[in-house]
Motif scaffolding. Structure first.
Motif, mmCIF file in Angstrom:
data_model
loop_
_atom_site.group_PDB
_atom_site.id
_atom_site.type_symbol
_atom_site.label_atom_id
_atom_site.label_comp_id
_atom_site.label_asym_id
_atom_site.label_seq_id
_atom_site.Cartn_x
_atom_site.Cartn_y
_atom_site.Cartn_z
ATOM 1 N N CYS A 202 -4.842 -5.182 -4.715
ATOM 2 C CA CYS A 202 -3.635 -4.702 -4.041
ATOM 3 C C CYS A 202 -3.942 -3.287 -3.567
ATOM 4 C CB CYS A 202 -2.449 -4.690 -5.011
ATOM 5 S SG CYS A 202 -1.032 -3.743 -4.391
ATOM 6 N N CYS B 280 -1.307 -0.389 -5.254
ATOM 7 C CA CYS B 280 -1.382 -0.026 -6.684
ATOM 8 C C CYS B 280 -2.809 -0.141 -7.225
ATOM 9 C CB CYS B 280 -0.397 -0.839 -7.513
ATOM 10 S SG CYS B 280 -0.946 -2.537 -7.815
ATOM 11 N N CYS C 276 2.662 -8.834 -5.956
ATOM 12 C CA CYS C 276 1.618 -8.273 -6.821
ATOM 13 C C CYS C 276 2.140 -8.308 -8.256
ATOM 14 C CB CYS C 276 1.314 -6.842 -6.377
ATOM 15 S SG CYS C 276 0.245 -5.933 -7.506
ATOM 16 N N CYS D 115 2.633 -4.221 -9.164
ATOM 17 C CA CYS D 115 3.646 -3.372 -8.529
ATOM 18 C C CYS D 115 4.780 -4.181 -7.903
ATOM 19 C CB CYS D 115 3.013 -2.456 -7.480
ATOM 20 S SG CYS D 115 2.415 -3.306 -6.005
HETATM 21 ZN ZN ZN Z 1 0.257 -3.902 -6.359
#
Ligand code: ZN
Length: 252
Positions: free
Chosen positions: A203, A206, A227, A230
């Motif tokens: 991701c 994050c 995700c 996050c």
């Molecule tokens: Zn994330």
């Protein structure tokens, strides 16, 4: 095989783009008072330089006038001594008067030197006043220009915000309400960014590595996947198809 992106995923990406641009526009608008204040401060500094140069010139002129008064006083005494010198009766008196005359002349000479110094200083200060006035004029022009730019940008930012709001309303109307509520919730929790690109299994916001199966699903861009870390809605940008294959050296 060309895979079509899930329509809602496409919409949340567009929605995020609009929100980010609205956020930037709002921040830029919020910065305006600070930018204007900085411009006014620049102008004020230039004004103060002019005022201080003028003040120094006035002080110089006053000081010079005070010295000229002293010179006049000594010259008055000098002519009195010269008159007295013509009326003296003894050598002793004559020498005493000559001594006084000598003192007064020395004093006048010293004061005249000081006047000369002040005059030279006045030339420098006059030049300084002119220079700082010129700088103030230049600064005024620059600041006026910058303020015009800010004003023009202000108008552009507002019309861009209006345009974005219109486009956003249309997108929101078309978006699945459940996806919209996910988007809004994460946007609120995650500082206005509810969508993240997944790249190389990670991701990109994050920086947490996705489970391989999750990443494989994200790569398909055909569903709303969040995700794990996050909670942002993930999407994948496929590598652009290369028109010509890279030249490789084959070993013999
Ligand atoms: Zn994330």
């Amino acid at each position: 095989m060309v895979r079509l992106m899930n329509a809602d995923l496409e919409r949340v990406i567009a929605l995020q783009r609009l929100d980010t641009s609205a956020h930037d526009a709002q921040r830029r608008l919020a910065d305006e008072p600070e930018r204007t204040k900085a411009l006014d401060a620049r102008l004020e500094t230039a004004r103060q330089r002019v005022a201080s140069a003028k003040e120094r010139l006035t002080e110089n002129q006053n000081a010079r006038r005070a010295i000229e008064k002293d010179v006049a006083v000594h010259q008055g005494r000098l002519s009195k001594f010269r008159e007295q010198a013509m009326a003296v009766k003894t050598n002793q008196e004559y020498h005493a008067i000559q001594k006084e005359i000598g003192y007064a002349q020395t004093e006048i000479k010293a004061l005249e030197d000081k006047i000369l110094e002040r005059m030279l200083e006045a030339d420098e200060l006059t030049a300084l006043v002119k220079r700082s006035e010129k700088e103030l004029g230049d600064e005024q022009k620059a600041v006026d220009g910058d303020k015009k730019t800010i004003a023009a940008e202000h108008g552009e930012l507002h019309s861009s915000l209006e345009r974005v709001a219109g486009e956003r309303a249309a997108l929101v109307a078309a978006l699945d309400p459940q996806v919209l509520s996910i988007f809004e919730l994460i946007s609120k929790r995650r500082n206005g960014v509810a969508v993240a690109e997944a790249r190389d299994g990670i991701c990109t916001i994050c920086h947490v590595r996705l489970r391989p199966q999750v990443f494989n699903n994200v790569r398909r861009n055909d569903q709303i996947i969040q995700c794990d870390s996050c909670q942002r809605i993930l999407y994948f940008v496929p590598a652009p198809a290369t028109a010509t294959p890279a030249v490789t050296h084959l070993p013999h």
